[in-house]
Write a protein that holds these residues in place. Sequence first.
Motif: not given
Length: 271
Positions: A116-118, A218-219, A224-225, A230-232
């Motif tokens: 997944d790309v955030y 879905g994400q 997944g959340i 982590d991405a933020v």
Amino acid sequence: MGGDLLRAGEFQRRTRLSAKALRLYAEQGLLVPDAVDPWSGHRGYAAGQVERARLIAALRRAGMPLARVREVVDLEPGARRSAVARWWDGVEEDLRRRRTWVGALTVEPDDGEEDDVYEVALREVREQTVLTAERRLTVDELEDFITTAAEEIDAHLTRSGAAPAGPLRVVYHGMVTEDGDGPVEVVRPFSGRVEPAGELRIRLQPGGREAVTCLTRGQAEFPGILGAYDAVGAWVDAHGLERAGSPAEVYVGDRDVDPDEPHVEVAWPVR
């Protein structure tokens, strides 16, 4: 000690419980000897206690904690069966959640599958007055608390003649796990006049900037959340920013929206 009582050894043979288990159940008030000889300390059990002992042993073999055994062992048979079923439903839900955790920890990455790309961005947020409910709790209690607190907050706003002025936020001031208890704060911006009530409090939500990414329903499904958090966090670090508060989930869509529709934002205050 009366001759009609069963001595501890005979009681153990009939119930197949060890002396250690009998001592534990006596200490817990679950299976107290009918009599104890004041001179020898020998314990005597009534014949009617055999069935109770076997029930306690069966519940423990099923994995029921002693505290829950204490709640159900004295119920009438029908109520006891219902109580055991409710407890087992909770066990299966806990296993489902643990299975998801283990799956996330053990899955092998697929080189042919993209992660997944955030998309993370900065946005300005204005100062707002908010109505909140905060509690320390573990993960088992989290979903019920969020639902109940949101309903209580919105109901209090309606009774007060005030109106929501923004989406619901759930602020995680600490990690929520089986061991970590937050605290967690459910927050609703509002307009109008409101007085605190019960556990509901009013505070000023400061303005500023926050790093944010938006997830579809879905994400946002667990686990997944967690990747969004982590991405933020990684984006904040990469841009030389400093975390200035607790992260939050901002609910921009209903729970029953299509899996591809926006559902929740993960936002982190920065400076």
